[in-house]
Design a protein around this motif. Structure first.
Motif, mmCIF file in Angstrom:
data_model
loop_
_atom_site.group_PDB
_atom_site.id
_atom_site.type_symbol
_atom_site.label_atom_id
_atom_site.label_comp_id
_atom_site.label_asym_id
_atom_site.label_seq_id
_atom_site.Cartn_x
_atom_site.Cartn_y
_atom_site.Cartn_z
ATOM 1 N N GLN A 38 -3.587 -2.281 -0.796
ATOM 2 C CA GLN A 38 -2.327 -2.499 -1.503
ATOM 3 C C GLN A 38 -1.339 -3.302 -0.642
ATOM 4 O OE1 GLN A 38 -0.476 1.137 -2.821
ATOM 5 N NE2 GLN A 38 0.891 0.072 -4.224
ATOM 6 N N ILE A 39 -1.259 -2.978 0.628
ATOM 7 C CA ILE A 39 -0.309 -3.661 1.512
ATOM 8 C C ILE A 39 -0.804 -5.061 1.871
ATOM 9 C CG2 ILE A 39 0.711 -3.618 3.826
ATOM 10 C CD1 ILE A 39 1.027 -0.583 3.460
ATOM 11 N N LEU A 40 -2.083 -5.202 2.154
ATOM 12 C CA LEU A 40 -2.618 -6.516 2.538
ATOM 13 C C LEU A 40 -2.546 -7.525 1.400
ATOM 14 C CD1 LEU A 40 -5.700 -5.428 4.661
ATOM 15 C CD2 LEU A 40 -3.588 -6.476 5.489
ATOM 16 N N ALA A 41 -2.565 -7.044 0.160
ATOM 17 C CA ALA A 41 -2.521 -7.949 -0.988
ATOM 18 C C ALA A 41 -1.110 -8.458 -1.283
ATOM 19 C CB ALA A 41 -3.070 -7.230 -2.220
ATOM 20 N N ARG A 42 -0.092 -7.861 -0.653
ATOM 21 C CA ARG A 42 1.294 -8.248 -0.931
ATOM 22 C C ARG A 42 1.686 -9.522 -0.190
ATOM 23 N NH1 ARG A 42 4.853 -4.560 -2.958
ATOM 24 N NH2 ARG A 42 6.541 -5.252 -1.614
ATOM 25 N N PRO A 43 2.390 -10.414 -0.868
ATOM 26 C CA PRO A 43 2.911 -11.603 -0.180
ATOM 27 C C PRO A 43 3.947 -11.202 0.887
ATOM 28 C CG PRO A 43 2.983 -11.891 -2.563
ATOM 29 C CD PRO A 43 2.633 -10.457 -2.305
ATOM 30 N N SER A 44 4.067 -11.982 1.922
ATOM 31 C CA SER A 44 4.951 -11.635 3.038
ATOM 32 C C SER A 44 6.433 -11.668 2.666
ATOM 33 C CB SER A 44 4.694 -12.562 4.222
ATOM 34 O OG SER A 44 4.960 -13.892 3.847
ATOM 35 N N LYS A 45 6.780 -12.345 1.604
ATOM 36 C CA LYS A 45 8.192 -12.461 1.209
ATOM 37 C C LYS A 45 8.716 -11.218 0.486
ATOM 38 C CE LYS A 45 8.777 -16.811 2.429
ATOM 39 N NZ LYS A 45 9.663 -17.196 3.479
ATOM 40 N N LEU A 46 7.823 -10.329 0.059
ATOM 41 C CA LEU A 46 8.253 -9.131 -0.654
ATOM 42 C C LEU A 46 8.784 -8.079 0.317
ATOM 43 C CD1 LEU A 46 5.436 -8.716 -3.338
ATOM 44 C CD2 LEU A 46 7.674 -9.759 -3.589
ATOM 45 N N CYS A 47 9.498 -7.086 -0.225
ATOM 46 C CA CYS A 47 10.081 -6.051 0.627
ATOM 47 C C CYS A 47 8.986 -5.195 1.272
ATOM 48 C CB CYS A 47 11.055 -5.188 -0.162
ATOM 49 S SG CYS A 47 10.268 -4.018 -1.265
ATOM 50 N N ASN A 48 9.356 -4.423 2.267
ATOM 51 C CA ASN A 48 8.413 -3.641 3.052
ATOM 52 C C ASN A 48 8.260 -2.211 2.557
ATOM 53 O OD1 ASN A 48 8.334 -5.939 4.534
ATOM 54 N ND2 ASN A 48 9.266 -5.085 6.359
ATOM 55 N N VAL A 49 8.604 -1.951 1.320
ATOM 56 C CA VAL A 49 8.493 -0.607 0.755
ATOM 57 C C VAL A 49 7.654 -0.676 -0.509
ATOM 58 C CG1 VAL A 49 9.760 1.372 -0.163
ATOM 59 C CG2 VAL A 49 10.759 -0.008 1.662
ATOM 60 N N VAL A 50 6.651 0.198 -0.578
ATOM 61 C CA VAL A 50 5.759 0.249 -1.731
ATOM 62 C C VAL A 50 5.647 1.702 -2.171
ATOM 63 C CG1 VAL A 50 3.415 -0.205 -2.546
ATOM 64 C CG2 VAL A 50 4.410 -1.669 -0.819
ATOM 65 N N GLU A 51 5.675 1.932 -3.457
ATOM 66 C CA GLU A 51 5.452 3.284 -3.958
ATOM 67 C C GLU A 51 3.961 3.477 -4.197
ATOM 68 O OE1 GLU A 51 7.923 4.327 -7.235
ATOM 69 O OE2 GLU A 51 9.754 3.882 -6.127
ATOM 70 N N HIS A 52 3.464 4.610 -3.728
ATOM 71 C CA HIS A 52 2.039 4.937 -3.872
ATOM 72 C C HIS A 52 1.940 6.428 -4.158
ATOM 73 C CE1 HIS A 52 -2.258 4.575 -3.200
ATOM 74 N NE2 HIS A 52 -2.186 5.683 -2.489
ATOM 75 N N ARG A 53 1.463 6.741 -5.357
ATOM 76 C CA ARG A 53 1.427 8.141 -5.819
ATOM 77 C C ARG A 53 2.837 8.704 -5.714
ATOM 78 N NH1 ARG A 53 -4.126 10.312 -3.046
ATOM 79 N NH2 ARG A 53 -5.457 8.605 -3.713
ATOM 80 N N ALA A 54 3.011 9.831 -5.022
ATOM 81 C CA ALA A 54 4.349 10.415 -4.892
ATOM 82 C C ALA A 54 4.978 10.067 -3.546
ATOM 83 C CB ALA A 54 4.265 11.928 -5.055
ATOM 84 N N LEU A 55 4.423 9.075 -2.857
ATOM 85 C CA LEU A 55 4.894 8.697 -1.531
ATOM 86 C C LEU A 55 5.477 7.300 -1.529
ATOM 87 C CD1 LEU A 55 1.789 9.847 0.539
ATOM 88 C CD2 LEU A 55 3.926 11.094 0.250
ATOM 89 N N LYS A 56 6.264 7.035 -0.497
ATOM 90 C CA LYS A 56 6.728 5.673 -0.233
ATOM 91 C C LYS A 56 5.977 5.185 0.990
ATOM 92 C CE LYS A 56 11.366 6.504 -0.797
ATOM 93 N NZ LYS A 56 12.773 6.224 -0.541
#
Length: 160
Positions: A38-56
């Motif tokens: 999930q993190i590796l697929a994100r472009p570098s320009k996006l924010c550094n916070v991702v929601e995953h299940r009930a976690l950030k």
């Protein structure tokens, strides 16, 4: 509270993992696979916070390494980013511009430093100088043990 911390490369290889909540081996493997992809697929320009299940998932990329912490939903993202920055600065101070190879060949030191910074998923120590001193003392103890000038309980020999 921090549930787990991961350090992984751009290729998705985990270099360090520390869990503060109980997960089975199967759950850990599944989490690592989901989180890294999930993190590796994100472009570098996006924010550094991702929601995953009930976690950030809060992460920061330094050179070829991703430093990531999974925290509760109500945790402050900026504080967690500062924790990551704090840990990276301590690693930089110890290794002198830390790189992936430092973590591969000295993983025990990376774990030791992480254990000095975080205890039970909470920030324990904020002083970089104190942590540097503790790690230096630990290095001296290890060297003394290698030379045989220290007892098993860590006390120095009287007449080495």
């Amino acid at each position: 509270m921090i549930h787990f911390a991961l350090l992984f490369s751009r290729q998705g290889k985990v270099r360090l993992s520390k869990y503060y909540k109980p997960y089975s081996q199967k759950e850990r493997a599944k989490l690592v696979k989901e989180v890294t992809s999930q993190i590796l697929a994100r472009p570098s320009k996006l924010c550094n916070v991702v929601e995953h299940r009930a976690l950030k998932l809060i992460y920061k990329r330094y050179a070829s390494l991703y430093f990531m912490m999974a925290v509760d939903d109500e945790e402050n993202e900026l504080i967690v980013l500062e924790m990551i920055q704090h840990y990276v600065e301590i690693l930089d101070r110890y290794f002198g511009n830390v790189c992936e190879l430092d973590l591969i060949f000295n993983f025990h030191k990376a774990y030791y430093i992480l254990d000095e910074v975080l205890v039970a998923g909470e920030l324990q120590e904020t002083s970089k100088k104190l942590i540097a001193r503790l790690v230096s003392e630990q290095d001296q103890l290890v060297e003394a043990a290698k030379l045989g000038t220290v007892e098993e309980d860590g006390t120095p020999l009287q007449n080495p």
